[in-house]
Design an enzyme around this catalytic site. Structure first.
Site, PDB file in Angstrom:
ATOM      1  N   GLY A  30      -4.881  -1.942   4.964  1.00  0.00           N
ATOM      2  CA  GLY A  30      -4.069  -3.073   4.491  1.00  0.00           C
ATOM      3  C   GLY A  30      -4.737  -4.412   4.748  1.00  0.00           C
ATOM      4  N   ARG A  31      -5.255  -4.604   5.965  1.00  0.00           N
ATOM      5  CA  ARG A  31      -5.832  -5.913   6.310  1.00  0.00           C
ATOM      6  C   ARG A  31      -7.239  -6.089   5.759  1.00  0.00           C
ATOM      7  NH1 ARG A  31      -4.728  -2.611  10.421  1.00  0.00           N
ATOM      8  NH2 ARG A  31      -6.428  -1.832  11.721  1.00  0.00           N
TER       9      ARG A  31
ATOM     10  N   HIS B 223      -5.711 -33.050  17.222  1.00  0.00           N
ATOM     11  CA  HIS B 223      -4.568 -33.822  17.726  1.00  0.00           C
ATOM     12  C   HIS B 223      -3.463 -32.896  18.220  1.00  0.00           C
ATOM     13  CE1 HIS B 223      -6.194 -37.660  16.344  1.00  0.00           C
ATOM     14  NE2 HIS B 223      -6.773 -36.906  15.433  1.00  0.00           N
TER      15      HIS B 223
ATOM     16  N   LYS C   5       9.126  -0.724  14.269  1.00  0.00           N
ATOM     17  CA  LYS C   5       9.692  -0.387  12.949  1.00  0.00           C
ATOM     18  C   LYS C   5      10.768   0.689  13.100  1.00  0.00           C
ATOM     19  CE  LYS C   5       5.497  -0.937  10.095  1.00  0.00           C
ATOM     20  NZ  LYS C   5       4.544  -0.195   9.286  1.00  0.00           N
TER      21      LYS C   5
ATOM     22  N   GLU D 213      10.406  -4.728   4.740  1.00  0.00           N
ATOM     23  CA  GLU D 213      10.491  -6.115   4.279  1.00  0.00           C
ATOM     24  C   GLU D 213      10.227  -6.204   2.777  1.00  0.00           C
ATOM     25  OE1 GLU D 213       8.771  -4.992   6.835  1.00  0.00           O
ATOM     26  OE2 GLU D 213       8.915  -6.335   8.566  1.00  0.00           O
TER      27      GLU D 213
ATOM     28  N   GLU E 113      -4.803  -6.908  14.679  1.00  0.00           N
ATOM     29  CA  GLU E 113      -4.272  -5.589  14.318  1.00  0.00           C
ATOM     30  C   GLU E 113      -5.421  -4.569  14.370  1.00  0.00           C
ATOM     31  OE1 GLU E 113      -2.387  -4.279  10.341  1.00  0.00           O
ATOM     32  OE2 GLU E 113      -0.660  -4.866  11.536  1.00  0.00           O
TER      33      GLU E 113
ATOM     34  N   LYS F   1       0.841  -1.195   0.000  1.00  0.00           N
ATOM     35  CA  LYS F   1       0.000   0.000   0.000  1.00  0.00           C
ATOM     36  C   LYS F   1       0.883   1.254   0.000  1.00  0.00           C
ATOM     37  CE  LYS F   1      -3.600   2.259   2.707  1.00  0.00           C
ATOM     38  NZ  LYS F   1      -4.518   2.192   3.843  1.00  0.00           N
TER      39      LYS F   1
HETATM   40  O1  F6P Z   1       1.930  -4.280   9.969  1.00  0.00           O
HETATM   41  C1  F6P Z   1       1.697  -2.951   9.678  1.00  0.00           C
HETATM   42  C2  F6P Z   1       1.201  -2.747   8.275  1.00  0.00           C
HETATM   43  O2  F6P Z   1       1.066  -1.388   8.065  1.00  0.00           O
HETATM   44  C3  F6P Z   1      -0.117  -3.483   7.981  1.00  0.00           C
HETATM   45  O3  F6P Z   1      -1.229  -2.812   8.402  1.00  0.00           O
HETATM   46  C4  F6P Z   1      -0.033  -3.639   6.507  1.00  0.00           C
HETATM   47  O4  F6P Z   1      -0.929  -4.597   6.056  1.00  0.00           O
HETATM   48  C5  F6P Z   1       1.421  -4.039   6.352  1.00  0.00           C
HETATM   49  O5  F6P Z   1       2.109  -3.261   7.316  1.00  0.00           O
HETATM   50  C6  F6P Z   1       2.006  -3.851   4.983  1.00  0.00           C
HETATM   51  O6  F6P Z   1       1.963  -2.518   4.573  1.00  0.00           O
HETATM   52  P1  F6P Z   1       2.178  -2.106   3.064  1.00  0.00           P
HETATM   53  O7  F6P Z   1       1.088  -2.728   2.246  1.00  0.00           O
HETATM   54  O8  F6P Z   1       2.122  -0.617   3.039  1.00  0.00           O
HETATM   55  O9  F6P Z   1       3.516  -2.614   2.627  1.00  0.00           O
END
Ligand code: F6P
Length: 546
Positions: free
Chosen positions: A272-273, A389, A509, A216, A358, A210
């Site tokens: 995002g979620r 199990h 972060k 990452e 979240e 987003k």
């Molecule tokens: O974990 C924090 C967060 O902002 C989530 O809400 C989001 O889904 C994720 O990081 C990834 O964010 P982006 O889509 O901006 O890379």
């Protein structure tokens, strides 16, 4: 802004529920079922293709009446209307919350900042469809002219969990001559393993983020570009055929080197979620094709309409939310187990972890005060029968009360001999055993020696919901996801928290950004952390230098 200003614990319904709890808390489900032969039929609801049995919950008609009163006093109806109409209910980010617009039919009008957002949603969907068709039929070729047969989605959190879950859930409907992989972790192993048997010339990367700034994802995307360029002698023009982006941030996408013609956008009013049905679902569409993707969106929309219009007494997401609040805030339950008896839903609990925790892991209310009640139930789970199990022992005989959501389907997508009957027998047996248990008298009657009897008694009275549908289809998956999305929103509304921000992930972060140079510096860094963190940094550097 719709939301009550009376603190939750001061609401009349809350106080009545507290009194009512002291009366009902030890009433057994055995009694509730014995007193009402119709209970198993009566305490059910239907929405879209989902059948919801909530009869095995520790509630009477009085409990349900008070819970619905709680929803009303919490102004849940007004909150629902505010969300659907595009009001900026995400107050800490000053944003509308409109994932429901992502699945709105073309002729709907939803205004945000004076503009109808529905045409833009459909314009992106159309572009995604054209692109997906081209990749799936081999028309979109890689840089060397080879057909694309591998798709690697690079993203994390909402830009990964929804896509992975949906790919696994709908694998039955996927194009089987294509390979789909998902890279999320900044741990290099994730990328290395995902591509180790792939030919770069046949591989398409979707960089899904987003913000297009997430550490990452950007690290993995850069590594992916290096991996591709290494195969094409550093020829940067290859990127255009092997990278597309899904983002709200066009500037960052171009800065990365992806042509914005190959970018699929979405908007800041999609959290995002809550984004797996936006362009973030591009990998899903590539796997199952545009028609199945649209069927999934239609399923989402069916549940949206159910949530928006059904009276609370028959409204599945509202009932689920109220029951979870009953257990969390009155019985002191801390978690809910989600137990899909469907192998294709194996990533559904992992997906729900982000959606639920979240969203509702917050101790500050919309008015900025600390809550004086519990929020944010812990969701966990495994597909049945594997969970049986593993951790079910604790659910049956542990000291924690863990309400369960069982999810089951009448038909298997892979009918094999007696497998499905056995699977369904297990899900029904588990909810029956949890609710009714096994008494001391029953255990003794079986001839169990006295000393062993207490170990073999099941006290029961452990609540569960059963969500039942005919078959796992793209539409039913959409309905299931929307069901939990709306349940989370209803929970958050009653708890008076903002389910749509996530400030709690920021501090870690920021600290990581400070620590990275301390790990990488060739000089001995001047460490200013606590003694534990300083010591661990020194230890890591020592191992690295060995
Ligand atoms: O974990 C924090 C967060 O902002 C989530 O809400 C989001 O889904 C994720 O990081 C990834 O964010 P982006 O889509 O901006 O890379």
């Amino acid at each position: 802004m719709a939301s009550t200003t009376t603190p939750l614990t001061q609401l009349n319904a809350w106080k009545s529920l507290a009194d009512h709890f002291s009366v009902i808390q030890s009433t057994h489900l055995r009694t509730l079922f014995a007193e009402d032969a119709q209970r198993g039929k009566r305490l059910t609801a239907e929405g879209g293709d989902l059948f919801f049995d909530y009869s095995k919950n520790r509630v009477t008609d009085e409990t349900l009446k008070l819970l619905i009163q709680l929803a009303e006093e919490s102004q849940l109806r007004e909150r629902i209307d505010a969300m659907f109409s595009g009001e900026k209910i995400n107050i800490t980010e000053d944003r509308a919350v409109l994932h429901t617009a992502l699945r709105a039919p073309k002729d709907k009008t939803i205004i945000v900042d004076g503009e109808n957002v529905v045409p833009a949603v459909h314009e992106v969907l159309d572009r995604m469809s054209t692109f997906s068709d081209r990749v799936r039929n081999g028309d979109w070729k890689g840089h060397s002219g080879k057909r694309i047969v591998n798709v690697v989605n690079i993203g994390i959190g909402g830009s990964d969990l929804g896509p992975v879950m949906a790919y696994e859930a709908l694998k039955h409907f996927s194009q089987r001559d294509m390979t789909f992989r998902f890279v999320s972790n900044v741990d290099g192993t994730d990328f290395a393993e995902a591509v180790q048997d792939l030919d770069p010339a046949e591989t398409l990367f979707i960089v899904a983020s987003k913000t297009f700034t997430t550490l990452e994802t950007m690290t993995n995307a850069n590594t992916a570009r290096d991996w591709l360029l290494a195969a094409f002698d550093g020829d940067a023009s290859s990127v255009a055929k092997h990278f597309v982006a899904v983002s709200t941030n066009a500037d960052k996408v171009s800065a990365f080197g992806i042509d914005t013609a190959n970018m699929f956008g979405f908007w800041d009013w999609v959290g995002g979620r809550y984004s797996m049905d936006s362009a973030i679902g591009l990998s899903t569409m590539l796997a199952i094709g545009p028609d199945n993707f649209k069927a999934m969106l239609d399923g989402f929309h069916q549940m949206d309409e159910h949530f928006r219009t059904a009276p609370f007494e028959k409204n599945i997401p509202v009932l689920m939310a109220l029951l979870s609040i009953w257990y969390s805030n009155f019985f002191g339950s801390e978690s809910i187990a989600v137990l899909p008896y469907e192998q294709y839903l194996k990533r559904f609990p992992a997906y729900l972890q982000q959606l639920t925790m979240e969203s509702n892991g917050k101790y500050i209310t919309l008015s900025g005060n600390r809550v004086d009640y519990t929020t944010g139930t812990i969701y966990f789970g495994e597909p049945g029968t594997n969970g049986q199990h593993s951790f079910y022992q604790l659910i049956h005989q542990g000291t924690e009360l863990i309400p369960c959501d069982f999810i089951a389907f009448g038909k298997s997508l892979n009918p094999l001999g007696r497998h499905h009957d056995m699977l369904i027998a297990n899900v029904l047996a588990q909810s029956e055993a949890l609710a009714f248990g096994k008494t001391e008298a029953q255990v003794k009657e079986e001839g169990t020696p006295d000393w062993l009897v207490p170990h073999r008694v099941f006290e029961g009275n452990r609540p569960s919901n059963t969500i039942f549908a005919d078959e796992l289809s793209p539409s039913v998956l959409g309905q299931l996801v929307a069901l939990y999305e709306h349940c989370v929103f209803a929970q958050g509304s009653i708890w008076q928290i903002n389910s749509f921000d996530q400030w709690g992930v920021e501090l870690g972060k920021q600290l990581a950004q400070r620590i990275i140079p301390e790990l990488e510096s060739s000089e001995t860094p001047d460490l200013q952390h606590d003694s534990s963190t300083n010591n661990l940094i020194r230890r890591y550097r020592a191992i690295k230098e060995k």
